[in-house]
Design a protein around this motif. Structure first.
Motif, mmCIF file in Angstrom:
data_model
loop_
_atom_site.group_PDB
_atom_site.id
_atom_site.type_symbol
_atom_site.label_atom_id
_atom_site.label_comp_id
_atom_site.label_asym_id
_atom_site.label_seq_id
_atom_site.Cartn_x
_atom_site.Cartn_y
_atom_site.Cartn_z
ATOM 1 N N LEU A 118 9.817 5.165 1.791
ATOM 2 C CA LEU A 118 9.805 4.631 0.435
ATOM 3 C C LEU A 118 8.626 3.689 0.224
ATOM 4 C CD1 LEU A 118 11.325 4.625 -2.245
ATOM 5 C CD2 LEU A 118 12.667 2.684 -1.396
ATOM 6 N N SER A 119 8.323 2.857 1.219
ATOM 7 C CA SER A 119 7.189 1.936 1.082
ATOM 8 C C SER A 119 5.876 2.699 0.984
ATOM 9 C CB SER A 119 7.156 0.954 2.256
ATOM 10 O OG SER A 119 6.966 1.633 3.485
ATOM 11 N N ALA A 146 5.593 5.766 -0.094
ATOM 12 C CA ALA A 146 5.630 6.488 -1.372
ATOM 13 C C ALA A 146 5.163 5.582 -2.504
ATOM 14 C CB ALA A 146 7.039 6.996 -1.644
ATOM 15 N N VAL A 147 5.676 4.346 -2.546
ATOM 16 C CA VAL A 147 5.291 3.401 -3.596
ATOM 17 C C VAL A 147 3.796 3.086 -3.507
ATOM 18 C CG1 VAL A 147 5.585 1.041 -4.439
ATOM 19 C CG2 VAL A 147 7.585 2.399 -3.805
ATOM 20 N N PHE A 148 3.313 2.838 -2.283
ATOM 21 C CA PHE A 148 1.887 2.569 -2.076
ATOM 22 C C PHE A 148 1.035 3.743 -2.568
ATOM 23 C CE2 PHE A 148 -1.707 3.350 0.882
ATOM 24 C CZ PHE A 148 -2.519 2.282 0.521
ATOM 25 N N SER A 149 1.452 4.957 -2.230
ATOM 26 C CA SER A 149 0.678 6.148 -2.610
ATOM 27 C C SER A 149 0.729 6.404 -4.109
ATOM 28 C CB SER A 149 1.209 7.372 -1.854
ATOM 29 O OG SER A 149 1.090 7.202 -0.465
ATOM 30 N N ILE A 150 1.874 6.159 -4.729
ATOM 31 C CA ILE A 150 1.997 6.351 -6.175
ATOM 32 C C ILE A 150 1.060 5.397 -6.919
ATOM 33 C CG2 ILE A 150 3.541 6.047 -8.161
ATOM 34 C CD1 ILE A 150 5.829 7.035 -6.273
ATOM 35 N N ILE A 151 1.092 4.121 -6.530
ATOM 36 C CA ILE A 151 0.208 3.147 -7.186
ATOM 37 C C ILE A 151 -1.253 3.494 -6.923
ATOM 38 C CG2 ILE A 151 -0.474 0.720 -7.298
ATOM 39 C CD1 ILE A 151 2.398 0.006 -6.466
ATOM 40 N N TYR A 173 -3.963 10.431 -1.992
ATOM 41 C CA TYR A 173 -2.976 9.540 -2.589
ATOM 42 C C TYR A 173 -1.917 10.344 -3.359
ATOM 43 C CZ TYR A 173 -4.859 4.741 -1.972
ATOM 44 O OH TYR A 173 -5.235 3.510 -1.481
ATOM 45 N N ALA A 178 1.976 10.737 -2.440
ATOM 46 C CA ALA A 178 2.994 10.216 -3.350
ATOM 47 C C ALA A 178 4.174 11.184 -3.428
ATOM 48 C CB ALA A 178 2.391 9.993 -4.735
ATOM 49 N N TYR A 182 5.821 11.528 0.550
ATOM 50 C CA TYR A 182 6.642 10.429 1.050
ATOM 51 C C TYR A 182 7.870 10.192 0.160
ATOM 52 C CZ TYR A 182 3.333 9.186 4.707
ATOM 53 O OH TYR A 182 2.552 9.208 5.845
ATOM 54 N N SER A 183 7.764 10.517 -1.118
ATOM 55 C CA SER A 183 8.948 10.443 -1.979
ATOM 56 C C SER A 183 9.981 11.469 -1.512
ATOM 57 C CB SER A 183 8.561 10.711 -3.439
ATOM 58 O OG SER A 183 7.684 9.714 -3.926
#
Length: 266
Positions: free
Chosen positions: A73-74, A76-81, A176, A180, A183-184
């Motif tokens: 999750l961490s 995923a959030v990093f990659s989404i941003i 990225y 995203a 990892y999600s």
């Protein structure tokens, strides 16, 4: 609106404070002095992975569901941003300067929005090696594709960032975006959620498309390098071409074995 290099930048490109204050020159100097440490990380990674498999052979597998959810999750959030921030900058370059500029312009490395995320991307390839710990400790099958991909991305990313080579904006933004999704998906699976099979197919298809586009961008860098306006070096282009070609073949093979051949056998 803001003005950057004489062009209008939409509100989506307005910098956050930490992005504006980021010292990309210091980051580049650090990478020039320390990029070879990526070989040390890679060697330690390989030793721990294969040593860990040997250690776990007579021992029961670990569960690690909660740590895996938090880890995925961490990332995923990093990659989404990261995908949103670098993607917005790449769209701006494409709309204002065209496709060739999006490949050859080095502004991605020092642009007001992208400079922090370019460096964050490169550094993230070291902690991402931790993915493999969950495979080893849970005694899952470790694919050659998995550890080969981790090592080579780390080495190439650190090797390339120090020279601000052309094509980096495409390489990082695509990675990225795919991460995203990936990892999600991993986070949802680790949390015990039922994830539709087509999503896994979509992710692998996106990875194959990423490698094909990476190979295309590398070819264009080589072509335009001859004209003197696409900053890179022949050795970097060669390594990038070999890396993306090997990824394309390996991910295509994985797709065939996992989704095509297995489907025929069912």
């Amino acid at each position: 609106m803001r003005h950057v290099n004489g062009t209008h930048v939409e509100l989506a490109l307005a910098e956050f404070g930490f992005e504006r204050r980021f010292d990309e020159l210091g980051a580049r100097r650090w990478m020039q002095d320390n990029w070879s440490k990526s070989f040390v990380f890679s060697a330690l990674y390989a030793a721990l992975v294969f040593g860990g498999q040997r250690y776990m052979r007579p021992r029961p597998r670990m569960n690690l569901r909660r740590p895996l959810v938090l880890w995925s999750l961490s990332l995923a959030v990093f990659s989404i941003i990261g995908a949103i921030r670098t993607g917005s900058y790449m769209l701006h370059i494409l709309s204002s300067g065209g496709f060739r500029r999006s490949i050859c312009d080095q502004s991605f490395y020092n642009g007001p929005v992208s400079k922090f995320w370019a460096y964050a991307f490169v550094l993230s390839k070291a902690p991402e090696l931790g993915d493999t710990a969950f495979i080893v400790l849970r005694k899952q099958k470790l694919l050659f594709l998995h550890w080969y991909h981790h090592i080579t991305v780390l080495l190439y990313s650190w090797f390339s960032y120090k020279d601000m080579v052309a094509g980096g904006g495409w390489f990082m933004t695509m990675n990225y975006a795919v991460h995203a999704l990936m990892y999600s998906y991993y986070a949802a699976r680790a949390a015990g959620l039922r994830v539709p099979r087509p999503l896994a197919v979509l992710i692998t298809s996106a990875q194959i498309a990423q490698m094909a586009m990476g190979l295309t961008v590398t070819g264009l860098v080589y072509r335009w390098l001859q004209h003197g306006d696409c900053p890179s070096r022949i050795d970097n282009v060669t390594w990038a071409a070999l890396m993306y070609l090997s990824y394309l073949l390996l991910f295509s093979r994985f797709f065939y074995q996992t989704y095509v051949r297995r489907h025929k056998c069912e």
